[in-house]
Scaffold this motif. Structure first.
Motif, PDB file in Angstrom:
ATOM      1  N   SER A  91       0.802  -1.217   0.000  1.00  0.00           N
ATOM      2  CA  SER A  91       0.000   0.000   0.000  1.00  0.00           C
ATOM      3  C   SER A  91       0.839   1.273   0.000  1.00  0.00           C
ATOM      4  CB  SER A  91      -0.924   0.019   1.222  1.00  0.00           C
ATOM      5  OG  SER A  91      -0.149   0.090   2.417  1.00  0.00           O
TER       6      SER A  91
ATOM      7  N   TRP B 196       2.320   2.418   2.835  1.00  0.00           N
ATOM      8  CA  TRP B 196       2.385   2.949   4.196  1.00  0.00           C
ATOM      9  C   TRP B 196       3.680   2.510   4.879  1.00  0.00           C
ATOM     10  CZ3 TRP B 196      -0.543   6.696   5.935  1.00  0.00           C
ATOM     11  CH2 TRP B 196      -1.827   6.882   5.393  1.00  0.00           C
TER      12      TRP B 196
ATOM     13  N   ARG C  47       4.020   7.496   7.295  1.00  0.00           N
ATOM     14  CA  ARG C  47       4.225   8.196   6.039  1.00  0.00           C
ATOM     15  C   ARG C  47       3.557   7.413   4.916  1.00  0.00           C
ATOM     16  NH1 ARG C  47       7.454  12.499   5.714  1.00  0.00           N
ATOM     17  NH2 ARG C  47       8.943  12.917   7.391  1.00  0.00           N
ATOM     18  N   LYS C  48       3.073   8.143   3.943  1.00  0.00           N
ATOM     19  CA  LYS C  48       2.482   7.533   2.758  1.00  0.00           C
ATOM     20  C   LYS C  48       3.453   7.739   1.609  1.00  0.00           C
ATOM     21  CE  LYS C  48      -0.882   5.674   0.290  1.00  0.00           C
ATOM     22  NZ  LYS C  48      -1.343   4.300   0.463  1.00  0.00           N
TER      23      LYS C  48
ATOM     24  N   CYS D 200       4.884   6.759  -2.388  1.00  0.00           N
ATOM     25  CA  CYS D 200       4.567   6.247  -3.719  1.00  0.00           C
ATOM     26  C   CYS D 200       5.849   5.694  -4.323  1.00  0.00           C
ATOM     27  CB  CYS D 200       4.006   7.361  -4.598  1.00  0.00           C
ATOM     28  SG  CYS D 200       3.498   6.792  -6.244  1.00  0.00           S
TER      29      CYS D 200
ATOM     30  N   CYS E  30       8.321  11.021   0.855  1.00  0.00           N
ATOM     31  CA  CYS E  30       7.064  10.616   1.471  1.00  0.00           C
ATOM     32  C   CYS E  30       6.586  11.736   2.377  1.00  0.00           C
ATOM     33  CB  CYS E  30       7.267   9.355   2.301  1.00  0.00           C
ATOM     34  SG  CYS E  30       8.033   8.001   1.397  1.00  0.00           S
TER      35      CYS E  30
ATOM     36  N   ALA F 216       1.543  11.546   6.822  1.00  0.00           N
ATOM     37  CA  ALA F 216       0.108  11.423   6.599  1.00  0.00           C
ATOM     38  C   ALA F 216      -0.670  11.303   7.898  1.00  0.00           C
ATOM     39  CB  ALA F 216      -0.191  10.220   5.711  1.00  0.00           C
TER      40      ALA F 216
END
Length: 370
Positions: free
Chosen positions: A267, A269, A293-294, A296, A312, A315
């Motif tokens: 995901s 995360w 933290r989120k 990508c 990141c 979040a």
């Protein structure tokens, strides 16, 4: 828990009450049946079929707080064995109990030294420099000479040997402490991080990082929380169609990571904490921060925006935890967050309720839906 089982747990124990050797017990919590493995477990693959194993007595001797207490006699023996050829990184088949020494401490030292003597200051795969010496100092001729002079006065060990989710790839820290004072050390000991296949092939020294805390995510992604060059990095170590590996180092993330780990699945995360500090949220008091933290990752999530790919964003702030009378060094209590298997909770160690007479405790924090 052992792998995906809801019946089996695994924990380490002494082979006898006063022994300086250790094993692991697998217990069925419903029937009480116990199966004993011949070596202690350091880390498990996601399915619970493979485990890394280290000499936890040697680890205690060289880095208090990371291994298990052993007698003074055992410690003296470990101090005499500076870089043994019969000790190092073991891999254990959890189903059969068969264990194999896939990499000795001595063999790592032998492979590290020639590269420095030949002037190898950069990783041949990525072209990036090795981190060596003090923080923010790259490998130099002066440091290389110091390294060679100090080798005969160094004692070495392996730490933080984690295995990836597939059970095929292992990362570990190779550490040395030297006594002649001529080698420039990071944190009192020299640290180098490596990856190696479970079968004992393809040893790779990861460039650009000293190595500290790390975690494997999906598809060969390795998160490394480090303070070299002021940030955290991800190392991509992905097997290609020819059976080899494609190795890359990603853009750095912020430096505020302490003990970082990927959440279940892919995901994006990441849970992490910080060491003790005095942020505004604690009104000037010493405390530790737990946060999410989120991230990508283009290897996992396809297209990422430029900002997402560079790092990141915070979040979710999970909490701030004060310090009890835990002291420093080997007695400090880092939060060390650990995810539940479904990603809904995280367990931490903390002393924030020490004033209630609780000392150091383990707490479970509910995250809710992410």
């Amino acid at each position: 828990w052992l792998g995906n089982s809801n019946d089996l747990i695994v924990f380490n124990a002494r082979t006898s009450p006063k022994a300086d050797t250790f094993c692991a017990h697998i217990v069925n919590i419903h029937t009480g049946h116990i199966r004993t493995l011949p070596r202690p477990v350091y880390a498990l693959s996601e399915d619970g079929k493979w485990a890394t194993s280290l000499n936890l007595g040697r680890l205690h001797t060289y880095r208090l707080g990371y291994g298990y207490v052993v007698s003074q006699e055992a410690q003296d023996a470990y101090k005499e064995a500076r870089a043994p050829s019969d000790d190092g990184l073991h891999v254990m088949n959890v189903e059969t109990g068969d264990a194999e020494l896939i990499l000795s401490i001595n063999s790592v030292l032998e492979q590290v030294q020639p590269g420095w003597r030949l002037g190898g200051t950069h990783d041949p795969y990525t072209g990036l420099p090795y981190a060596m010496g003090k923080p923010n100092v790259q490998a130099t001729e002066e440091i290389r000479v110091n390294y060679e002079n100090a080798t005969s006065n160094c004692r070495a060990w392996i730490n933080h040997a984690n295995i990836d989710r597939s059970g095929e790839l292992i990362t570990f820290l190779f550490r040395m402490v030297c006594t002649d004072g001529r080698i420039q050390l990071h944190g009192g000991h020299n640290t180098q991080q490596f990856t190696i296949e479970r079968t004992g092939k393809e040893l790779w020294r990861i460039p650009f990082v000293f190595g500290s805390h790390h975690d494997f995510g999906s598809k060969g992604q390795l998160l490394i929380c480090d303070n070299y060059k002021g940030g955290t990095v991800t190392a991509s170590h992905i097997k290609n169609k020819n059976g080899g590996y494609n190795r890359t180092i990603s853009t750095q993330m912020p430096r505020d990571f302490g003990h970082c780990s990927y959440g279940p699945g892919d995901s994006g995360w990441i849970m992490s904490d910080t060491y003790a500090g005095s942020p505004k949220q604690c009104e000037g008091s010493q405390c530790k921060r737990l946060f999410l933290r989120k991230c990508c990752n283009p290897h996992l999530h396809g297209n990422c925006t430029e900002n997402q790919a560079k790092g990141c964003h915070v979040a979710k702030e999970v909490g701030w935890f004060g310090l009890g009378t835990e002291g420093g060094g080997a007695t400090r209590s880092d939060l060390h967050p650990r995810w539940s298997r479904d990603g809904s909770m995280v367990a931490i160690d903390s002393t924030h309720e020490a004033n209630l007479g609780l000392g150091r405790q383990m707490y479970v924090v509910t995250l809710g839906k992410l």
